[in-house]
Design a protein around this motif. Structure first.
Motif, PDB file in Angstrom:
ATOM      1  N   ARG A 123     -12.538 -39.693  33.231  1.00 23.91           N
ATOM      2  CA  ARG A 123     -13.547 -38.738  33.718  1.00 23.91           C
ATOM      3  C   ARG A 123     -14.067 -37.863  32.575  1.00 23.91           C
ATOM      4  O   ARG A 123     -15.258 -37.590  32.483  1.00 23.91           O
ATOM      5  CB  ARG A 123     -12.962 -37.881  34.839  1.00 23.91           C
ATOM      6  N   GLU A 124     -13.172 -37.423  31.692  1.00 24.21           N
ATOM      7  CA  GLU A 124     -13.605 -36.652  30.519  1.00 24.21           C
ATOM      8  C   GLU A 124     -14.466 -37.503  29.595  1.00 24.21           C
ATOM      9  O   GLU A 124     -15.450 -37.012  29.007  1.00 24.21           O
ATOM     10  CB  GLU A 124     -12.385 -36.145  29.755  1.00 24.21           C
ATOM     11  N   ALA A 125     -14.110 -38.770  29.454  1.00 26.61           N
ATOM     12  CA  ALA A 125     -14.863 -39.666  28.584  1.00 26.61           C
ATOM     13  C   ALA A 125     -16.284 -39.860  29.090  1.00 26.61           C
ATOM     14  O   ALA A 125     -17.240 -39.888  28.303  1.00 26.61           O
ATOM     15  CB  ALA A 125     -14.143 -41.007  28.471  1.00 26.61           C
ATOM     16  N   ARG A 126     -16.425 -39.998  30.403  1.00 28.13           N
ATOM     17  CA  ARG A 126     -17.778 -40.139  30.969  1.00 28.13           C
ATOM     18  C   ARG A 126     -18.608 -38.887  30.705  1.00 28.13           C
ATOM     19  O   ARG A 126     -19.807 -38.973  30.411  1.00 28.13           O
ATOM     20  CB  ARG A 126     -17.686 -40.403  32.466  1.00 28.13           C
ATOM     21  N   VAL A 127     -17.974 -37.724  30.802  1.00 28.34           N
ATOM     22  CA  VAL A 127     -18.682 -36.474  30.515  1.00 28.34           C
ATOM     23  C   VAL A 127     -19.151 -36.462  29.064  1.00 28.34           C
ATOM     24  O   VAL A 127     -20.282 -36.054  28.767  1.00 28.34           O
ATOM     25  CB  VAL A 127     -17.782 -35.252  30.806  1.00 28.34           C
ATOM     26  N   GLU A 128     -18.295 -36.923  28.150  1.00 28.42           N
ATOM     27  CA  GLU A 128     -18.704 -36.948  26.737  1.00 28.42           C
ATOM     28  C   GLU A 128     -19.913 -37.852  26.521  1.00 28.42           C
ATOM     29  O   GLU A 128     -20.841 -37.494  25.792  1.00 28.42           O
ATOM     30  CB  GLU A 128     -17.557 -37.395  25.836  1.00 28.42           C
ATOM     31  N   ILE A 129     -19.914 -39.019  27.151  1.00 28.07           N
ATOM     32  CA  ILE A 129     -21.055 -39.921  26.983  1.00 28.07           C
ATOM     33  C   ILE A 129     -22.313 -39.311  27.609  1.00 28.07           C
ATOM     34  O   ILE A 129     -23.406 -39.395  27.028  1.00 28.07           O
ATOM     35  CB  ILE A 129     -20.759 -41.311  27.586  1.00 28.07           C
ATOM     36  N   ASP A 130     -22.170 -38.678  28.759  1.00 26.46           N
ATOM     37  CA  ASP A 130     -23.324 -38.005  29.369  1.00 26.46           C
ATOM     38  C   ASP A 130     -23.877 -36.928  28.443  1.00 26.46           C
ATOM     39  O   ASP A 130     -25.097 -36.752  28.325  1.00 26.46           O
ATOM     40  CB  ASP A 130     -22.925 -37.377  30.703  1.00 26.46           C
ATOM     41  N   ARG A 131     -22.993 -36.197  27.798  1.00 30.97           N
ATOM     42  CA  ARG A 131     -23.434 -35.158  26.868  1.00 30.97           C
ATOM     43  C   ARG A 131     -24.116 -35.764  25.648  1.00 30.97           C
ATOM     44  O   ARG A 131     -25.121 -35.242  25.155  1.00 30.97           O
ATOM     45  CB  ARG A 131     -22.245 -34.298  26.433  1.00 30.97           C
ATOM     46  N   ALA A 132     -23.578 -36.876  25.159  1.00 32.52           N
ATOM     47  CA  ALA A 132     -24.192 -37.538  24.012  1.00 32.52           C
ATOM     48  C   ALA A 132     -25.602 -38.016  24.346  1.00 32.52           C
ATOM     49  O   ALA A 132     -26.510 -37.958  23.503  1.00 32.52           O
ATOM     50  CB  ALA A 132     -23.329 -38.714  23.563  1.00 32.52           C
ATOM     51  N   VAL A 133     -25.791 -38.479  25.566  1.00 29.34           N
ATOM     52  CA  VAL A 133     -27.116 -38.886  26.030  1.00 29.34           C
ATOM     53  C   VAL A 133     -28.090 -37.715  25.903  1.00 29.34           C
ATOM     54  O   VAL A 133     -29.211 -37.856  25.401  1.00 29.34           O
ATOM     55  CB  VAL A 133     -27.043 -39.395  27.487  1.00 29.34           C
ATOM     56  N   GLN A 134     -27.649 -36.546  26.340  1.00 34.29           N
ATOM     57  CA  GLN A 134     -28.496 -35.363  26.246  1.00 34.29           C
ATOM     58  C   GLN A 134     -28.739 -34.949  24.793  1.00 34.29           C
ATOM     59  O   GLN A 134     -29.840 -34.529  24.427  1.00 34.29           O
ATOM     60  CB  GLN A 134     -27.863 -34.208  27.025  1.00 34.29           C
ATOM     61  N   THR A 135     -27.718 -35.081  23.964  1.00 32.23           N
ATOM     62  CA  THR A 135     -27.866 -34.731  22.549  1.00 32.23           C
ATOM     63  C   THR A 135     -28.912 -35.606  21.876  1.00 32.23           C
ATOM     64  O   THR A 135     -29.736 -35.130  21.083  1.00 32.23           O
ATOM     65  CB  THR A 135     -26.512 -34.855  21.825  1.00 32.23           C
TER      66      THR A 135
END
Length: 474
Positions: free
Chosen positions: A92-104
């Motif tokens: 779940r934390e990993a998915r959040v990181e990828i979602d954040r990278a998408v925004q970055t």
């Protein structure tokens, strides 16, 4: 899986190789080969050559980063699974990181289009009414990006995205522990349309590559996330070149007597144990008003007990392993030292294999490493206080100053504390670990220099160039 450095779009197979392990199961998941000095310098030279001969237009930079945004979104589950294996964070934390990278990446793409100068009112000075002037923002050149293991994909995007958006070329050294997602980000950038030569991926020993990087004058800027000791060395050895440093912290979180105790306890548990406490702004020092400390402690323990600890690929898991046994043993040693000095474990303090369980410690003092240094592990320390000004002084009494937090239901108190705290950012009624990728992020004192967040990073990766035109008089 064999992972190699990528220089000018081609894989380079080095002689020195290191095995990479699944942080939970200890299974070998990859073998990474290190680049030698000759090829590191070759990559720097090719980055400089590309910068001098192949400039991308702002629209091309935007398009490439926008394409990367789409590809990362599409490959989210694959990339998240890789993060679980190489970092140990939960799925779940990993998915959040990828979602954040998408925004970055999206933010970086937009900033590529917004990178502009402005007119200088030079005729507002005496005797210059026959001149016009403006400035542009120009790329610095070759950017050296050095990224950490704890948030390897998103923090790489925070450096590479703005660097590309600003028109620079990059040599990039990721953490050795997390090579898989770095390699895949290179694949993604190539698929997105980034030509060879603009980003070079270099695996290797941090100390060896660091010596090569700082000794090479072709590198125009360093952007580094990691330990204060390495950041200080980098600054001292980089000469006149620009550096951006995102370093350590021992985040203070003040729980005032009028705080929503339930909210504060939930937030501290959430942010104190995210990624097993291995974040620069993890909740660490928790100062609680003496009138509420017992009730707060009860809730803190209650919420901590509810955490599911174990296999990070399990959808229900809240916290997985730390990055290495070496780091677990360091945390254990710090706790033992604190206990010998009178501290007491309120909860946790145990380990199983690569997992160190969430831990709460009280009766600490300011000289203990658990208080004055960065734990970088799943440990929260509780400290009682009675006077608001005194606790602000204690919170500020640190060599660090990255991010801090205060919990209170009084707006006057909130803004008073926010004004007095000496840190790069202050969060009100949420943990110190909160970060939005569009905000300016960076610390003061030993926590670093400069700001991340694409809008702010791109300004540090470019320079202002005034252009003055002397018009003919008519």
């Amino acid at each position: 899986m064999i992972i190699n450095s990528i220089i000018n779009g081609e894989e380079y197979v080095g002689e020195e190789k290191v095995k990479i392990y699944n942080k939970y199961s200890n299974e070998v998941i990859a073998e990474v080969s290190f680049a030698d000095e000759e090829n590191v310098r070759r990559a720097i030279g090719l980055a400089e050559e590309t910068f001098e001969s192949k400039r991308l237009s702002k629209y091309e930079r935007y398009t490439i980063l926008r394409n990367a945004f789409d590809i990362v979104k599409r490959r989210k589950e694959e990339l998240a699974a890789d993060l679980v294996k190489e970092v140990g964070k939960t799925i779940r934390e990993a998915r959040v990181e990828i979602d954040r990278a998408v925004q970055t990446l999206l933010l970086s793409a937009e900033e590529a289009k917004n990178l502009t100068g402005e007119q200088i009112p030079i005729d507002a000075t005496p005797n210059d009414d026959n001149k016009i002037a403006y400035y542009t923002r120009e790329p610095l050149g070759v950017i050296c990006a050095i990224t950490p293991f704890n948030v390897p994909f998103n923090l790489a995007c925070h450096k590479i995205g703005p660097a590309i958006a600003g028109g620079n070329t990059i040599v990039w050294k990721p953490a050795t522990d997390t090579p898989i997602t770095a390699f895949k980000l290179m694949e993604i950038l190539k698929e997105a349309g980034l030509p060879d030569g603009f980003v070079h991926l270099l695996y290797g020993s941090g100390s060896k590559l660091g010596e090569i990087f700082v000794s090479d004058p072709r590198i125009a800027k360093f952007t580094f996330t990691g330990s204060p000791a390495v950041g200080k060395w980098l600054k001292e050895n980089s000469g006149f070149r620009s550096v951006s440093l995102e370093l350590g912290n021992n985040s203070p979180n003040i729980i005032h007597e009028d705080a929503d105790i339930d909210l504060a306890a939930q937030s501290c548990v959430k942010w104190g144990y995210t990624n097993a406490g291995q974040t620069c702004i993890s909740v660490q020092r928790v100062y609680v008003h003496e009138n509420i400390i017992e009730s707060f402690k009860d809730k803190l323990i209650s919420y901590t007990k509810k955490l599911v600890i174990g296999d990070p690929m399990n959808e229900d898991t809240d916290m997985g392993p730390m990055i290495s046994v070496r780091e677990i043993e360091r945390v254990e040693k710090w706790i033992e030292e604190a206990i010998s000095g009178g501290a007491k474990i309120v909860y946790g303090g145990t380990r199983q294999d690569n997992v160190f369980y969430p831990t709460i410690v009280e009766d600490v003092n300011e000289s203990m490493k658990l208080v004055c240094e960065e734990i970088f592990g799943p440990v929260i320390v509780l400290i009682s206080y009675s006077d608001l000004d005194q606790v602000i002084k204690k919170a500020n009494d640190s060599e660090y100053g990255l991010q801090s937090a205060v919990f209170t239901q009084d707006i006057d108190t909130a803004l008073y504390v926010a004004n007095k705290l000496r840190s790069g950012g202050v969060v009100i009624n949420d943990g110190s670990t909160y970060r939005a990728d569009l905000m300016p992020y960076g610390g003061i004192k030993a926590s670093g220099i400069g700001k991340e967040g694409p809008k702010y990073a791109i300004k540090e990766m470019t320079y202002m160039k005034p252009v003055i035109i002397n018009l003919k008089k008519r």
